[in-house]
Motif scaffolding. Structure first.
Motif, mmCIF file in Angstrom:
data_model
loop_
_atom_site.group_PDB
_atom_site.id
_atom_site.type_symbol
_atom_site.label_atom_id
_atom_site.label_comp_id
_atom_site.label_asym_id
_atom_site.label_seq_id
_atom_site.Cartn_x
_atom_site.Cartn_y
_atom_site.Cartn_z
ATOM 1 N N LEU A 34 46.597 17.449 90.916
ATOM 2 C CA LEU A 34 47.536 17.625 89.811
ATOM 3 C C LEU A 34 48.879 16.982 90.118
ATOM 4 O O LEU A 34 49.385 17.066 91.236
ATOM 5 C CB LEU A 34 47.761 19.123 89.537
ATOM 6 N N ASP A 35 49.452 16.369 89.099
ATOM 7 C CA ASP A 35 50.799 15.817 89.200
ATOM 8 C C ASP A 35 51.382 15.753 87.806
ATOM 9 O O ASP A 35 50.648 15.776 86.807
ATOM 10 C CB ASP A 35 50.776 14.427 89.845
ATOM 11 N N ALA A 36 52.685 15.687 87.704
ATOM 12 C CA ALA A 36 53.355 15.643 86.408
ATOM 13 C C ALA A 36 54.541 14.703 86.470
ATOM 14 O O ALA A 36 55.137 14.497 87.529
ATOM 15 C CB ALA A 36 53.794 17.043 85.987
ATOM 16 N N GLU A 37 54.883 14.133 85.340
ATOM 17 C CA GLU A 37 56.026 13.221 85.237
ATOM 18 C C GLU A 37 56.899 13.661 84.076
ATOM 19 O O GLU A 37 56.413 14.152 83.055
ATOM 20 C CB GLU A 37 55.564 11.774 85.016
ATOM 21 N N HIS A 50 81.347 26.651 85.326
ATOM 22 C CA HIS A 50 79.920 26.818 85.489
ATOM 23 C C HIS A 50 79.204 25.591 84.938
ATOM 24 O O HIS A 50 79.638 24.950 83.995
ATOM 25 C CB HIS A 50 79.427 28.064 84.758
ATOM 26 N N HIS A 51 78.050 25.294 85.524
ATOM 27 C CA HIS A 51 77.247 24.174 85.071
ATOM 28 C C HIS A 51 75.854 24.686 84.749
ATOM 29 O O HIS A 51 75.136 25.152 85.632
ATOM 30 C CB HIS A 51 77.180 23.085 86.139
ATOM 31 N N GLU A 52 75.483 24.648 83.470
ATOM 32 C CA GLU A 52 74.197 25.156 83.040
ATOM 33 C C GLU A 52 73.223 23.999 82.923
ATOM 34 O O GLU A 52 73.453 23.025 82.205
ATOM 35 C CB GLU A 52 74.347 25.867 81.693
ATOM 36 N N SER A 53 72.100 24.071 83.609
ATOM 37 C CA SER A 53 71.104 23.026 83.570
ATOM 38 C C SER A 53 69.926 23.475 82.730
ATOM 39 O O SER A 53 69.681 24.671 82.546
ATOM 40 C CB SER A 53 70.636 22.683 84.993
ATOM 41 N N THR A 54 69.190 22.548 82.190
ATOM 42 C CA THR A 54 67.994 22.826 81.420
ATOM 43 C C THR A 54 66.827 22.132 82.089
ATOM 44 O O THR A 54 66.976 21.073 82.694
ATOM 45 C CB THR A 54 68.147 22.318 79.976
ATOM 46 N N PHE A 55 65.633 22.747 81.946
ATOM 47 C CA PHE A 55 64.455 22.135 82.527
ATOM 48 C C PHE A 55 64.056 20.915 81.707
ATOM 49 O O PHE A 55 64.067 20.966 80.468
ATOM 50 C CB PHE A 55 63.289 23.130 82.558
ATOM 51 N N PHE A 113 54.074 21.199 94.215
ATOM 52 C CA PHE A 113 53.755 21.299 92.793
ATOM 53 C C PHE A 113 54.486 22.447 92.098
ATOM 54 O O PHE A 113 54.419 22.562 90.881
ATOM 55 C CB PHE A 113 52.240 21.474 92.626
ATOM 56 N N LYS A 114 55.176 23.293 92.820
ATOM 57 C CA LYS A 114 55.817 24.437 92.172
ATOM 58 C C LYS A 114 56.841 23.991 91.134
ATOM 59 O O LYS A 114 56.925 24.565 90.036
ATOM 60 C CB LYS A 114 56.484 25.340 93.213
ATOM 61 N N GLN A 115 57.625 22.974 91.475
ATOM 62 C CA GLN A 115 58.613 22.488 90.501
ATOM 63 C C GLN A 115 57.912 21.943 89.264
ATOM 64 O O GLN A 115 58.350 22.184 88.139
ATOM 65 C CB GLN A 115 59.478 21.405 91.136
ATOM 66 N N ASP A 116 56.801 21.221 89.473
ATOM 67 C CA ASP A 116 56.038 20.699 88.340
ATOM 68 C C ASP A 116 55.554 21.842 87.459
ATOM 69 O O ASP A 116 55.592 21.757 86.222
ATOM 70 C CB ASP A 116 54.846 19.882 88.837
ATOM 71 N N LEU A 117 55.087 22.941 88.091
ATOM 72 C CA LEU A 117 54.577 24.075 87.329
ATOM 73 C C LEU A 117 55.697 24.749 86.534
ATOM 74 O O LEU A 117 55.485 25.175 85.389
ATOM 75 C CB LEU A 117 53.912 25.077 88.269
ATOM 76 N N VAL A 118 56.866 24.857 87.121
ATOM 77 C CA VAL A 118 58.008 25.437 86.411
ATOM 78 C C VAL A 118 58.321 24.623 85.159
ATOM 79 O O VAL A 118 58.515 25.176 84.067
ATOM 80 C CB VAL A 118 59.239 25.509 87.335
ATOM 81 N N TYR A 119 58.352 23.323 85.308
ATOM 82 C CA TYR A 119 58.656 22.462 84.162
ATOM 83 C C TYR A 119 57.527 22.486 83.133
ATOM 84 O O TYR A 119 57.778 22.458 81.922
ATOM 85 C CB TYR A 119 58.906 21.032 84.639
ATOM 86 N N LEU A 120 56.271 22.535 83.614
ATOM 87 C CA LEU A 120 55.144 22.627 82.693
ATOM 88 C C LEU A 120 55.209 23.918 81.890
ATOM 89 O O LEU A 120 55.018 23.926 80.664
ATOM 90 C CB LEU A 120 53.827 22.576 83.470
ATOM 91 N N SER A 121 55.470 25.022 82.572
ATOM 92 C CA SER A 121 55.555 26.309 81.895
ATOM 93 C C SER A 121 56.652 26.300 80.844
ATOM 94 O O SER A 121 56.472 26.776 79.718
ATOM 95 C CB SER A 121 55.806 27.408 82.923
ATOM 96 N N SER A 122 57.805 25.730 81.195
ATOM 97 C CA SER A 122 58.917 25.653 80.245
ATOM 98 C C SER A 122 58.561 24.776 79.048
ATOM 99 O O SER A 122 58.888 25.102 77.902
ATOM 100 C CB SER A 122 60.154 25.100 80.950
ATOM 101 N N THR A 123 57.865 23.672 79.306
ATOM 102 C CA THR A 123 57.485 22.758 78.230
ATOM 103 C C THR A 123 56.539 23.430 77.252
ATOM 104 O O THR A 123 56.696 23.321 76.022
ATOM 105 C CB THR A 123 56.829 21.500 78.810
ATOM 106 N N PHE A 124 55.527 24.150 77.766
ATOM 107 C CA PHE A 124 54.576 24.826 76.884
ATOM 108 C C PHE A 124 55.223 25.994 76.163
ATOM 109 O O PHE A 124 54.895 26.273 74.999
ATOM 110 C CB PHE A 124 53.358 25.275 77.692
ATOM 111 N N CYS A 125 56.140 26.698 76.830
ATOM 112 C CA CYS A 125 56.843 27.800 76.165
ATOM 113 C C CYS A 125 57.658 27.304 74.981
ATOM 114 O O CYS A 125 57.771 27.982 73.951
ATOM 115 C CB CYS A 125 57.744 28.525 77.156
ATOM 116 N N SER A 126 58.242 26.120 75.131
ATOM 117 C CA SER A 126 59.050 25.558 74.044
ATOM 118 C C SER A 126 58.208 25.232 72.816
ATOM 119 O O SER A 126 58.747 25.074 71.722
ATOM 120 C CB SER A 126 59.782 24.313 74.531
#
Length: 538
Positions: A34-37, A50-55, A113-126
């Motif tokens: 598995l990999d993600a871009e 403060h600096h707020e970041s988004t996935f 892959f944990k960072q990829d999973l975090v971003y994937l989860s955020s993408t699907f939640c959106s």
């Protein structure tokens, strides 16, 4: 040599033949890579420092599959699938992917892959797939595979290998002996259509995970399912790579006997209390539907899992507070600004009790500038030691009443210790640095000052020039004077401190000095006409 890839299938619709092949491959594979871009996004700032970041939204998900041993098409590996998450309806593939991510029958491979999973989860939640992905198991990070290969090569060496110290390209080069180019890593993955090079790059990232794992499993199979690795029998990665192509053959030879053994054992286990937590699945018998015994052993021994908690799902907020000063500058910016902009007066100023003679201390970063300053008669010292401490530089500048010249911005923080005695040089070239110092400190350079100091030690010359005979005598055992100078009736000068000899050079031989010191300003025009003194060793 580049990473060889199989056929690449672009999946952008659930009604396509490519999606049908993807569904079949995911349900008939025992190992997937598995990999993600994604396209990186800049963090946006909010009030209060403060600096707020988004996935970032994941644009592409790469899946490379290895069919299970009992699959009808095990000898024909499926292609690498590239899932276009910008076009696919994410709710329609959510359950399929979530089932694969959590299936105990499928080993998942990834690289950090944990960072990829975090971003994937955020993408699907959106897209309404709440709560998104929360775990991947069983999972093996490819760095774990690499480290275990390295530990066997270096067993009993006593050196602990860090798990996160190598890039995927480095691991691929060392284990497979092939090059994994990362030039397209930061390209715009949200742009469509992707170029052929981008698609090959993305597919190679997932495919190489399987190939590296195949080398690992081949080595384990050769050593036996339940034996520990032996440093004495380990041939090393080079020898492993020579037989890595036989991995599938070795695997299939062992599967037949293993399957019979499993089938014989399952009925006996049916009435037993089996510790299913040890293998991370709900039904132990389900493992054997797609996962053969050798792979099951690897999962039990090396398998891990990725679990996301609530904090992982929330973008991090930078709470670093910076102290603000007037005009909106931070303390560091204010400090650098005050040191860069020379305020004066310098310590040699007559009003401060100085002698009116400019004196500088050039640290190791601008030692070349010291020689140029000496050429125009300016007192320019260098540190007493080759690797001076900051305290030593400050003490020398204070004691000798010099301005410390440097290009090291870190030294500017000590400006409060010796006010008006630290200046940061802005230019890189020595000629420009010389002019910068002359203009900044408003130095007056007259013709009599030129070449009045030793460029080697900063000392002054003797008042009376030496004849050739006197120079030869003074140079005995110390310096060699070229024979070509004996019949030119030249005058020589000697440094009173280091005894270095200098002599005049002809105008035709002074191109280097002219290039060094000639400028367009009329005040310097005489320098091109004046004969210069040259040091043999400078």
């Amino acid at each position: 040599m580049e990473v060889p890839t199989v056929q690449i299938l672009w999946v952008c619709s659930t009604d396509s033949a490519e999606f049908t092949q993807l569904s079949w491959a995911l349900t008939h594979s025992s190992v997937i890579g598995l990999d993600a871009e994604w396209k990186p996004v800049r963090s946006s700032s909010s009030g209060g420092g403060h600096h707020e970041s988004t996935f970032p939204a994941v644009s592409l998900l790469q899946i490379a599959c290895r069919p299970s041993a009992n699959s009808d098409n095990a000898a024909f590996p499926p292609p690498v699938f590239l899932l276009d998450l910008l076009q696919l309806p994410l709710p329609s593939i959510y359950e399929l992917l979530k089932g694969v991510f959590t299936s105990p029958n499928v080993l998942k491979l990834g690289f950090r892959f944990k960072q990829d999973l975090v971003y994937l989860s955020s993408t699907f939640c959106s897209k309404g797939c709440d709560p998104g992905f929360d775990r991947v198991e069983p999972f093996i990070d490819i760095t774990t595979v690499y480290c275990n290969l390295q530990i066997q090569r270096k067993e009993f060496s006593g050196r602990k290998l860090p798990k996160q110290s190598k890039s995927l390209a480095h691991i691929c080069q060392e284990v497979l002996g092939v090059s994994l180019s990362k030039e397209l890593q930061c390209s715009d993955w949200s742009h469509r259509p992707l170029s052929e090079e981008q698609m090959k790059y993305a597919a190679a990232d997932a495919e190489c995970l399987l190939q590296i794992f195949n080398v690992f499993q081949s080595k384990i199979d050769k050593e036996g399912f339940y034996s520990h690795w032996s440093s004495t029998s380990n041939p090393g990665l080079k020898q492993v790579l020579e037989v890595s192509n036989s991995c599938e053959t070795v695997l299939r030879n062992n599967v037949c006997g293993a399957s019979d053994m499993v089938q014989a054992v399952i009925p006996a286990l049916a009435g037993c209390n089996l510790d299913t937590n040890a293998v991370g699945c709900e039904k132990s018998s389900a493992i054997n539907e797609q996962m053969d015994l050798p792979l099951f052993h690897i999962v039990r021994k090396y398998g891990d899992k990725i679990l996301l908690n609530d904090s992982d799902r929330k973008p991090k907020l930078s709470k670093k507070k910076v102290k603000r000063f007037s005009r909106g500058m931070t303390h560091k910016e204010n400090l650098i600004q005050s040191a860069d902009d020379w305020q004066g007066p310098p310590p040699w100023d007559l009003a401060l009790g100085g002698d009116g003679c400019p004196k500088f201390l050039c640290d190791v970063m601008v030692e070349g500038l010291a020689k140029h300053l000496r050429c125009v008669g300016i007192d320019a010292a260098v540190p007493h030691s080759k690797k001076p401490e900051t305290r030593d530089l400050i003490d020398q500048a204070q004691k000798e009443k010099r301005v410390l010249l440097t290009r090291d911005a870190k030294l500017l923080r000590y400006n409060y210790l010796i006010g008006n005695q630290i200046y940061r040089i802005k230019n890189l070239l020595k000629n420009d640095q010389l002019l910068e110092v002359i203009e900044t400190f408003e130095l007056k350079i007259c013709e009599d000052q030129l070449m009045s100091r030793c460029t080697k030690c900063n000392g002054k010359f003797i008042q009376k020039p030496l004849t050739t005979e006197e120079a030869v005598e003074a140079a005995k055992g110390f310096q060699v004077i070229p024979n070509c100078l004996f019949n030119k009736n030249l005058e020589f000068w000697q440094c009173m401190d280091c005894r270095q000899l200098y002599w005049e050079i002809e105008e035709s031989d002074s191109d280097f000095m002219r290039a060094t010191f000639s400028v367009e300003s009329g005040d310097w025009s005489y320098w091109q006409k004046k004969k210069k003194r040259n040091c043999l060793t400078y």
